[in-house]
Write a protein that holds these residues in place. Structure first.
Motif, PDB file in Angstrom:
ATOM      1  N   ASN A 250       0.702  -1.183   0.012  1.00  0.00           N
ATOM      2  CA  ASN A 250      -0.148  -0.108  -0.026  1.00  0.00           C
ATOM      3  C   ASN A 250       0.906   1.324  -0.178  1.00  0.00           C
ATOM      4  O   ASN A 250       0.371   2.264   0.331  1.00  0.00           O
ATOM      5  CB  ASN A 250      -1.007   0.057   1.453  1.00  0.00           C
ATOM      6  N   VAL A 251       2.058   1.146  -0.558  1.00  0.00           N
ATOM      7  CA  VAL A 251       3.006   2.408  -0.655  1.00  0.00           C
ATOM      8  C   VAL A 251       3.419   2.335  -2.009  1.00  0.00           C
ATOM      9  O   VAL A 251       4.070   1.495  -2.606  1.00  0.00           O
ATOM     10  CB  VAL A 251       4.159   2.154   0.190  1.00  0.00           C
ATOM     11  N   TYR A 252       3.302   3.564  -2.644  1.00  0.00           N
ATOM     12  CA  TYR A 252       4.017   3.706  -3.994  1.00  0.00           C
ATOM     13  C   TYR A 252       5.269   3.831  -3.833  1.00  0.00           C
ATOM     14  O   TYR A 252       6.070   4.577  -2.934  1.00  0.00           O
ATOM     15  CB  TYR A 252       3.253   4.840  -4.586  1.00  0.00           C
ATOM     16  N   VAL A 253       6.271   3.040  -4.725  1.00  0.00           N
ATOM     17  CA  VAL A 253       7.734   3.121  -4.623  1.00  0.00           C
ATOM     18  C   VAL A 253       8.017   3.055  -6.199  1.00  0.00           C
ATOM     19  O   VAL A 253       7.260   2.407  -6.854  1.00  0.00           O
ATOM     20  CB  VAL A 253       8.461   1.915  -3.907  1.00  0.00           C
ATOM     21  N   PRO A 254       9.119   3.495  -6.404  1.00  0.00           N
ATOM     22  CA  PRO A 254       9.572   3.577  -7.861  1.00  0.00           C
ATOM     23  C   PRO A 254      10.218   2.042  -8.141  1.00  0.00           C
ATOM     24  O   PRO A 254      11.140   1.637  -7.214  1.00  0.00           O
ATOM     25  CB  PRO A 254      10.789   4.703  -7.987  1.00  0.00           C
ATOM     26  N   VAL A 255       9.914   1.408  -9.156  1.00  0.00           N
ATOM     27  CA  VAL A 255      10.526   0.093  -9.666  1.00  0.00           C
ATOM     28  C   VAL A 255      11.526   0.276 -10.811  1.00  0.00           C
ATOM     29  O   VAL A 255      12.471  -0.609 -10.998  1.00  0.00           O
ATOM     30  CB  VAL A 255       9.321  -0.884  -9.781  1.00  0.00           C
ATOM     31  N   ASP A 256      11.092   1.237 -11.939  1.00  0.00           N
ATOM     32  CA  ASP A 256      11.917   1.185 -13.057  1.00  0.00           C
ATOM     33  C   ASP A 256      12.098   2.892 -13.097  1.00  0.00           C
ATOM     34  O   ASP A 256      11.192   3.561 -12.982  1.00  0.00           O
ATOM     35  CB  ASP A 256      11.102   0.615 -14.349  1.00  0.00           C
ATOM     36  N   ILE A 257      13.379   3.012 -13.501  1.00  0.00           N
ATOM     37  CA  ILE A 257      13.789   4.243 -13.777  1.00  0.00           C
ATOM     38  C   ILE A 257      14.569   4.445 -15.239  1.00  0.00           C
ATOM     39  O   ILE A 257      15.698   4.067 -15.395  1.00  0.00           O
ATOM     40  CB  ILE A 257      14.854   5.067 -12.690  1.00  0.00           C
ATOM     41  N   VAL A 275      17.417   1.892 -14.650  1.00  0.00           N
ATOM     42  CA  VAL A 275      17.651   1.639 -13.391  1.00  0.00           C
ATOM     43  C   VAL A 275      16.645   0.785 -12.722  1.00  0.00           C
ATOM     44  O   VAL A 275      15.233   1.176 -12.687  1.00  0.00           O
ATOM     45  CB  VAL A 275      18.255   2.666 -12.488  1.00  0.00           C
ATOM     46  N   ILE A 276      16.851  -0.485 -11.799  1.00  0.00           N
ATOM     47  CA  ILE A 276      15.946  -1.379 -11.650  1.00  0.00           C
ATOM     48  C   ILE A 276      16.040  -1.373 -10.051  1.00  0.00           C
ATOM     49  O   ILE A 276      16.977  -1.966  -9.669  1.00  0.00           O
ATOM     50  CB  ILE A 276      15.912  -2.623 -12.389  1.00  0.00           C
ATOM     51  N   LEU A 277      14.791  -1.270  -9.393  1.00  0.00           N
ATOM     52  CA  LEU A 277      14.814  -1.517  -7.955  1.00  0.00           C
ATOM     53  C   LEU A 277      13.555  -2.626  -7.498  1.00  0.00           C
ATOM     54  O   LEU A 277      12.464  -2.572  -8.158  1.00  0.00           O
ATOM     55  CB  LEU A 277      14.343  -0.278  -7.397  1.00  0.00           C
ATOM     56  N   ARG A 278      14.185  -3.486  -6.863  1.00  0.00           N
ATOM     57  CA  ARG A 278      13.175  -4.677  -6.712  1.00  0.00           C
ATOM     58  C   ARG A 278      13.248  -4.879  -5.089  1.00  0.00           C
ATOM     59  O   ARG A 278      14.245  -4.572  -4.342  1.00  0.00           O
ATOM     60  CB  ARG A 278      13.629  -5.714  -7.467  1.00  0.00           C
ATOM     61  N   ASN A 279      12.346  -5.834  -4.589  1.00  0.00           N
ATOM     62  CA  ASN A 279      12.356  -6.514  -3.139  1.00  0.00           C
ATOM     63  C   ASN A 279      12.324  -5.394  -2.126  1.00  0.00           C
ATOM     64  O   ASN A 279      13.269  -5.552  -1.504  1.00  0.00           O
ATOM     65  CB  ASN A 279      13.545  -7.377  -3.294  1.00  0.00           C
ATOM     66  N   TYR A 280      11.515  -4.788  -2.117  1.00  0.00           N
ATOM     67  CA  TYR A 280      11.355  -3.395  -1.133  1.00  0.00           C
ATOM     68  C   TYR A 280      10.870  -4.090   0.077  1.00  0.00           C
ATOM     69  O   TYR A 280       9.898  -5.018   0.123  1.00  0.00           O
ATOM     70  CB  TYR A 280      10.310  -2.430  -1.585  1.00  0.00           C
TER      71      TYR A 280
END
Length: 294
Positions: A250-257, A275-280
């Motif tokens: 339920n939190v918006y986070v960036p996953v692809d930049i 840039v890729i962000l995963r596994n928050y």
């Protein structure tokens, strides 16, 4: 406004991150914005309520600092690193970096272990890793202001506010080490950020930033930004950046930049990367220890 920057490794402290930004085709808008006259007196003038303006700014933008989470940990890679990982380890989902954020304004970047690097591939991997670190550090300056910490928390300390019947301008002077910078923000009367400028007078350098927002949960969520770097009044480089965000717990986070970069010395060429962000993971029990004297 204090800047909390990045250092690699298990023991972390603040280090300097240089702005490295780009973008090419918004010069006309840049000049149109700057010729609009502003009133010389601050916001106490009749018809403008400075306190209400900042209160609206505080509630109108979506930021991680405003969600109530205390920290997050995320894994970081890139499209180029994924190509290397697929070739070297037959698995693209190897993440060499970890990003750690603390509410509201501390960010750390640390290196992760990876599988054994195949013979003859070590230099290629190290070059990719170095490039990814530099890229992430550069992006985090604006990502922190527009998304993680949020604009309201970023504009702190001394500032000068001017306004007319259409826009509000806020300027600040910062001293980071021996470098003096001037920050300028241009808002609509509703608090929406239209334009941001960072000036380095001693270097004759100006960086212009045009953020983009969309509405989620009745707030403005940053969707990316376009940037130009000027040296001695000439465009040196520029890039367009697009954020892809997802709801995680339920939190918006960036996953692809996604980035499209242009440089003045390579006219007609556009460089693309992601840039890729995963596994928050949120609200982790994390403790950092700084050695004495650091």
């Amino acid at each position: 406004m204090a800047r909390h920057l990045l250092k690699e490794g298990v023991v972390l402290k603040n280090v300097t991150v240089n702005y490295k930004r780009d973008g090419m085709n918004r010069v006309l808008l840049f000049f149109i914005l700057l010729v609009v006259p502003f009133s010389k007196s601050p916001a106490q003038e009749k018809g403008f309520d400075e306190q209400a303006f900042f209160a609206n700014m505080q509630t109108s933008y979506y930021s991680l600092a405003g969600t109530g989470i205390q920290n997050f940990v995320a894994l970081v890679s890139s499209s180029k690193m994924q190509t290397f990982a697929r070739q070297a380890w037959k698995n693209k989902d190897v993440f060499p970096l970890q990003l750690i954020w603390f509410n509201p304004n501390k960010i750390y970047l640390s290196q992760q272990g990876v599988p054994s690097i195949p013979k003859g591939k070590y230099k290629e991997y190290q070059d990719l890793l170095k490039g990814l670190k530099m890229q992430v550090k550069g992006l985090l300056v604006d990502l922190q202001r527009f998304y993680f910490q949020g604009l309201y928390n970023s504009i702190s300390g001394d500032y000068i506010l001017k306004h007319n019947d259409k826009e509000v301008q806020i300027t600040q002077i910062q001293h980071i080490g021996n470098v003096t910078t001037k920050l300028k923000y241009l808002f609509g009367l509703n608090g929406l950020l239209l334009y941001n400028e960072i000036s380095y007078p001693s270097q004759n350098k100006v960086i212009t930033v045009y953020p983009k927002f969309r509405t989620v949960k009745n707030q403005w969520l940053c969707d990316g930004w376009s940037v130009q770097t000027f040296i001695n009044g000439e465009v040196e480089s520029g890039f367009d950046l697009k954020l892809t965000s997802q709801l995680v717990n339920n939190v918006y986070v960036p996953v692809d930049i996604s980035l499209e970069v242009q440089k003045a010395e390579k006219k007609g060429q556009t460089f693309v990367d992601k840039v890729i962000l995963r596994n928050y993971l949120f609200n982790q029990s994390i403790r950092f220890v700084n050695p004495a004297g650091n």
